[in-house]
Design a protein around this motif. Structure first.
Motif, short mmCIF file in Angstrom:
data_model
loop_
_atom_site.label_atom_id
_atom_site.label_comp_id
_atom_site.label_asym_id
_atom_site.label_seq_id
_atom_site.Cartn_x
_atom_site.Cartn_y
_atom_site.Cartn_z
N THR A 52 0.83 -1.20 0.00
CA THR A 52 0.00 0.00 0.00
C THR A 52 0.87 1.25 0.00
OG1 THR A 52 -1.66 -1.21 1.25
CG2 THR A 52 -1.87 1.17 1.19
N ARG A 53 1.94 1.22 0.76
CA ARG A 53 2.85 2.37 0.82
C ARG A 53 3.46 2.64 -0.55
NH1 ARG A 53 8.40 3.48 2.39
NH2 ARG A 53 8.45 5.45 3.50
N LEU A 92 2.18 1.90 -3.46
CA LEU A 92 1.14 2.46 -4.33
C LEU A 92 0.93 3.94 -4.05
CD1 LEU A 92 -1.52 -0.39 -4.40
CD2 LEU A 92 -0.12 0.42 -6.29
N ALA A 93 0.93 4.32 -2.79
CA ALA A 93 0.75 5.73 -2.43
C ALA A 93 1.92 6.57 -2.95
CB ALA A 93 0.62 5.88 -0.92
#
Length: 70
Positions: free
Chosen positions: A2-3, A5-6
């Protein structure tokens, strides 16, 4: 994951912002620069209330609160 992707999303947004700003600064371009767009928003008033300035201030407050207040 997720990190990553951010970080990737912010990188893409920054690159798109730079590309649009570069395109706006070309000779004869009809695309407004960021400064011209901000100036247009800042001039917007309803009566004597500077709605554009209040909105822009609120936007920056929101950005600061969500990304820099930790």
């Amino acid at each position: 994951m997720t990190r990553l992707l951010a970080i990737g999303g912010f990188t893409v947004a920054l690159l798109l912002f730079a590309a649009v700003e570069w395109a706006a600064r070309r000779e004869g371009s009809r695309i407004p620069t960021l400064g011209e767009a901000c100036a247009y928003v800042m001039r917007y008033e309803v009566g004597n209330v500077p709605v554009g300035r209040i909105g822009l201030f609120g936007f920056w407050w929101w950005v600061g609160w969500h990304f820099f207040a930790r």
